[in-house]
Scaffold this active site. Structure first.
Site, PDB file in Angstrom:
ATOM      1  CG  HIS A 226      -0.358  -3.874  -0.377  1.00  0.00           C
ATOM      2  ND1 HIS A 226      -1.288  -5.034  -0.367  1.00  0.00           N
ATOM      3  CD2 HIS A 226      -1.019  -3.029  -1.128  1.00  0.00           C
ATOM      4  CE1 HIS A 226      -1.897  -4.995  -1.320  1.00  0.00           C
ATOM      5  NE2 HIS A 226      -1.829  -3.708  -1.819  1.00  0.00           N
ATOM      6  CG  ASP A 228      -2.701   0.425  -2.915  1.00  0.00           C
ATOM      7  OD1 ASP A 228      -2.306  -0.707  -2.562  1.00  0.00           O
ATOM      8  OD2 ASP A 228      -4.183   0.467  -3.417  1.00  0.00           O
ATOM      9  CG  HIS A 287      -5.537  -2.910   0.759  1.00  0.00           C
ATOM     10  ND1 HIS A 287      -4.715  -1.802   1.059  1.00  0.00           N
ATOM     11  CD2 HIS A 287      -5.235  -3.222  -0.482  1.00  0.00           C
ATOM     12  CE1 HIS A 287      -4.182  -1.228  -0.230  1.00  0.00           C
ATOM     13  NE2 HIS A 287      -4.569  -2.171  -1.172  1.00  0.00           N
ATOM     14  NE  ARG A 297     -11.649 -10.737  -4.389  1.00  0.00           N
ATOM     15  CZ  ARG A 297     -10.895  -9.788  -4.242  1.00  0.00           C
ATOM     16  NH1 ARG A 297      -9.743 -10.058  -4.536  1.00  0.00           N
ATOM     17  NH2 ARG A 297     -11.206  -8.416  -4.002  1.00  0.00           N
TER      18      ARG A 297
HETATM   19  O1  LIG Z   1      -7.637  -7.750  -5.257  1.00  0.00           O
HETATM   20  C1  LIG Z   1      -7.862  -7.053  -4.325  1.00  0.00           C
HETATM   21  O2  LIG Z   1      -8.945  -6.973  -3.763  1.00  0.00           O
HETATM   22  C2  LIG Z   1      -6.900  -5.972  -3.840  1.00  0.00           C
HETATM   23  C3  LIG Z   1      -5.858  -5.532  -4.961  1.00  0.00           C
HETATM   24  C4  LIG Z   1      -4.839  -4.538  -4.418  1.00  0.00           C
HETATM   25  O3  LIG Z   1      -4.751  -4.204  -3.205  1.00  0.00           O
HETATM   26  C5  LIG Z   1      -3.833  -3.952  -5.401  1.00  0.00           C
HETATM   27  O4  LIG Z   1      -3.877  -4.295  -6.494  1.00  0.00           O
HETATM   28  O5  LIG Z   1      -3.157  -3.215  -5.107  1.00  0.00           O
HETATM   29 FE   LIG Z   2      -3.412  -2.515  -2.896  1.00  0.00          FE
END
Ligand SMILES: O=C(O)CCC(=O)C(=O)O
Ligand SMILES: [Fe+2]
Length: 363
Positions: A226, A228, A287, A297
């Site tokens: 996605h 942001d 990403h 994680r």
């Molecule tokens: O956890 C991650 O590394 C990415 C999180 C992410 O892309 C988001 O919260 O929009």
């Molecule tokens: Fe994100």
């Protein structure tokens, strides 16, 4: 951030306790996850495939950040001034929250049409398979939800979140000016930075993400690809790799590049609204997050956007006869509504002109 009604579509929380599963269920099984993965720490014919790491105190920071935004849409920042103890503290809030029993977490479940609360990734409704993660979104004060999670300790955790929020807001204001400067935009050129040009009215939300260790990580997706919907996002990831960005290789192809966790660093990624404001010069980066077999994680994203009333459009300084405005003006609220319907195609719904044929307007 925008009104709840324009948030992502709520889907019913399937109460799958990821922490207790010994096998990956069909509902969470993805295919082709490892296709197109480029390796980092690798330079192919002199072109570096590492996500840039930039020292915010470097006198050349603006130039370096500009280059990173243009070529990657993402960079890591060190010497950002955020105390490491605060990063540890917010991680502790997240770890404590996600390790609560399921029934307890569900007391703070995100309700239909709301943004805040515990639940599946908000982008889940766009994918046929479920993700190997859970999230907690904080918009405004977390007090109400934290009271339900921790009837006794809520004040302590609330305090940390508020302090994190305030610290990120300051860093975001600073980064905003460095990024604008790298685009040639000065304080005189921007009308909506508010008193003292500090972006005090800016909107933001916090997204805590938890990725439990997974019995079959090669077929599971932590968070699906996605972009942001922010101006930009400041992401803290704990010391476990998983974040990947889509990057164009020197051979013309594109692939996934891991953003290696560097202790104490923060990841800054360009969101769709900065993409629009920069008239496409700084692309929002696609990403995703992968998971692994042994180490849980955690990440926390500070989702940074403009004040609610502000319409974001390509800045006049970045528009000219050879590059007309590529996007129409849009508020964050309106954009989130478009994203909730069209997800990764949302930018094209506010697009006026195609960048490659820059003189031909589509609408
Ligand atoms: O956890 C991650 O590394 C990415 C999180 C992410 O892309 C988001 O919260 O929009
Ligand atoms: Fe994100």
């Amino acid at each position: 951030m925008p009104s709840p009604s324009d948030s992502y579509i709520h889907i019913h929380h399937k109460n799958t306790d990821l922490y207790s599963l010994q096998e990956l269920p069909e509902s969470h099984t993805w295919t082709n996850i490892n296709d197109n993965t480029l390796t980092y720490n690798n330079s192919e014919k002199g072109s570096n495939v590492n996500v840039p790491v930039i020292d915010l105190n470097d006198p050349n920071a603006s130039k370096l950040i500009g280059h990173a935004c243009k070529t990657w849409g993402v960079f890591q920042v060190v010497n950002h001034g955020v105390p490491l103890s605060l990063l540890d503290d917010i991680e502790l809030v997240g770890l404590t929250l996600f390790s609560l029993p399921s029934q307890q977490k569900l007391k703070a479940a995100r309700s239909p049409d709301a943004v805040s609360g515990y639940g599946l990734a908000r982008i889940s409704s766009f994918f046929p398979k479920l993700m190997w993660s859970e999230g907690f979104t904080i918009l405004g004060s977390p007090l109400q939800h934290f009271r339900q999670l921790w009837p006794h300790d809520y004040n302590k955790y609330c305090g940390i979140v508020l302090q994190y929020d305030e610290t990120m807001k300051k860093l975001a204001g600073k980064l905003m000016w460095v990024m604008l400067d790298s685009l040639g935009i000065t304080k005189e050129d921007l009308k909506w930075a508010g008193s003292n040009s500090q972006f005090n009215e800016a909107s933001a939300a916090l997204q805590l993400n938890s990725y439990p260790s997974c019995p079959d990580p090669n077929r599971a997706m932590g968070l699906a690809p996605h972009t942001d919907s922010t101006l930009f996002t400041i992401l803290y990831q704990n010391n476990i790799e998983g974040l990947q960005v889509k990057h164009d290789g020197s051979d013309g192809g594109s692939g996934w590049v891991t953003v290696p966790p560097l202790p104490g660093s923060l990841v800054i990624n360009v969101g769709d609204l900065l993409h629009i404001l920069s008239n496409g010069f700084y692309p929002s980066v696609l990403h995703r997050a992968l998971v692994n077999r042994t180490r849980p994680r955690f990440s926390v994203a500070y989702l940074y956007g403009p004040p609610a009333h502000v319409e974001i459009c390509p800045h006049a300084k970045l528009v000219g006869p050879s590059r007309p405005a590529l996007y129409r003006p849009v508020t964050w609220d309106e954009y989130l509504g478009i994203k909730a319907k069209h997800f990764n195609k949302a930018l094209s719904y506010v697009q006026l002109c195609a960048p490659s044929i820059s003189n031909v307007c589509l609408m």
